[in-house]
Design a protein around this motif. Sequence first.
Motif, PDB file in Angstrom:
ATOM      1  N   ILE A 157      -8.105  -5.734   5.305  1.00 11.35           N
ATOM      2  CA  ILE A 157      -6.528  -5.387   5.328  1.00 11.35           C
ATOM      3  C   ILE A 157      -6.160  -3.874   5.544  1.00 11.35           C
ATOM      4  N   ILE A 158      -6.938  -2.872   5.351  1.00 15.48           N
ATOM      5  CA  ILE A 158      -6.687  -1.695   5.399  1.00 15.48           C
ATOM      6  C   ILE A 158      -6.665  -1.271   6.930  1.00 15.48           C
ATOM      7  N   GLU A 159      -7.781  -1.945   7.751  1.00 13.30           N
ATOM      8  CA  GLU A 159      -8.087  -1.709   9.083  1.00 13.30           C
ATOM      9  C   GLU A 159      -7.000  -2.246   9.672  1.00 13.30           C
ATOM     10  N   ALA A 160      -6.483  -3.635   9.219  1.00 14.69           N
ATOM     11  CA  ALA A 160      -5.234  -3.963   9.973  1.00 14.69           C
ATOM     12  C   ALA A 160      -3.997  -3.331   9.755  1.00 14.69           C
ATOM     13  N   ILE A 161      -3.845  -2.934   8.728  1.00 18.69           N
ATOM     14  CA  ILE A 161      -2.548  -1.896   8.448  1.00 18.69           C
ATOM     15  C   ILE A 161      -2.698  -0.728   9.462  1.00 18.69           C
ATOM     16  N   LYS A 209       5.048   7.174   1.630  1.00 18.31           N
ATOM     17  CA  LYS A 209       5.747   6.464   1.909  1.00 18.31           C
ATOM     18  C   LYS A 209       5.066   4.944   1.960  1.00 18.31           C
ATOM     19  N   ASN A 210       5.551   4.066   1.030  1.00 17.05           N
ATOM     20  CA  ASN A 210       5.051   2.628   0.970  1.00 17.05           C
ATOM     21  C   ASN A 210       5.180   1.852   2.405  1.00 17.05           C
ATOM     22  N   ILE A 211       3.974   1.444   3.236  1.00 18.36           N
ATOM     23  CA  ILE A 211       3.941   0.919   4.133  1.00 18.36           C
ATOM     24  C   ILE A 211       3.573  -0.601   4.487  1.00 18.36           C
ATOM     25  N   ALA A 212       3.084  -0.892   3.231  1.00 17.48           N
ATOM     26  CA  ALA A 212       2.719  -2.539   3.324  1.00 17.48           C
ATOM     27  C   ALA A 212       2.301  -2.944   1.861  1.00 17.48           C
ATOM     28  N   VAL A 213       2.513  -4.168   1.296  1.00 17.34           N
ATOM     29  CA  VAL A 213       2.177  -4.641   0.186  1.00 17.34           C
ATOM     30  C   VAL A 213       1.273  -6.013   0.447  1.00 17.34           C
ATOM     31  N   GLU A 214       0.053  -5.969  -0.180  1.00 20.33           N
ATOM     32  CA  GLU A 214      -0.533  -7.351  -0.405  1.00 20.33           C
ATOM     33  C   GLU A 214      -0.449  -7.738  -1.781  1.00 20.33           C
ATOM     34  N   TYR A 215      -0.531  -9.154  -2.092  1.00 18.15           N
ATOM     35  CA  TYR A 215      -0.448  -9.929  -3.236  1.00 18.15           C
ATOM     36  C   TYR A 215      -1.750 -10.899  -3.110  1.00 18.15           C
TER      37      TYR A 215
END
Length: 230
Positions: A157-161, A209-215
């Motif tokens: 997920i981090i690489e994708a972001i 700054k928030n750039i993505a959220v994952e649940y």
Amino acid sequence: MTLFKDIYKDLDNKIKMGLYKKGSALPNEGELQLIYGVSRTTIRNAVDQLVLEGKVIRKRGIGLFVSPKVTKQNILNMTGIIKPTYLKSEEKIKIKDAYLRKAGAYYAQIFNISPDVLVYYITLLAFSDEEKTYEKIIMPLDLFPAFDPEILKVTSIIEAINTGTSDVQDVYQDFQLVEVNEEDSKYLSIESGSPVFKITNTFSDNEEKNIAVEYKLQNALTTKYKIDFD
């Protein structure tokens, strides 16, 4: 153009120039064969070289992707202290849905944007030998103007972001034990009201700054976690 080195150089230049963007899908080997008018073996040799150099990711049955950018910060230190015990198992990803919608009041506050700004809303299932995880990912469109959800099948997920306009510098992780609602229970194949672990990962950039959220939702009766305090 017939030699695989020439094709390799051409693809490499297109990646460097941004014609094929970080995290985006490349034409498959059959399509590349038609584009360059050469044999499949020649194309495969060119792609093999790009894969060997870490510039392209190949996954059987999914396709070819330009490798995303990884920040210098140690990714393992950004995944939180809470880790499932099955982490070593290889996961298979199935994208359930991916669409754009308005941020609304809740995500407008998280991302400090207008409620009318569009955000990606992506849901997926991650399967391992031991567990099933239902995930939801929300990202503002303006930070990910050319995002391809398929990249989530081949990268973290981090690489994708990091294929967006900002790099991940920190992750805030929240861990809860909750009762699953009726809609989410269907994806986990459990009854509504069953206990699930809910992990919320909020990713931020170097300006905080928030750039993505994952649940992430997992069956609490079958998933075991370890907590690393070191």
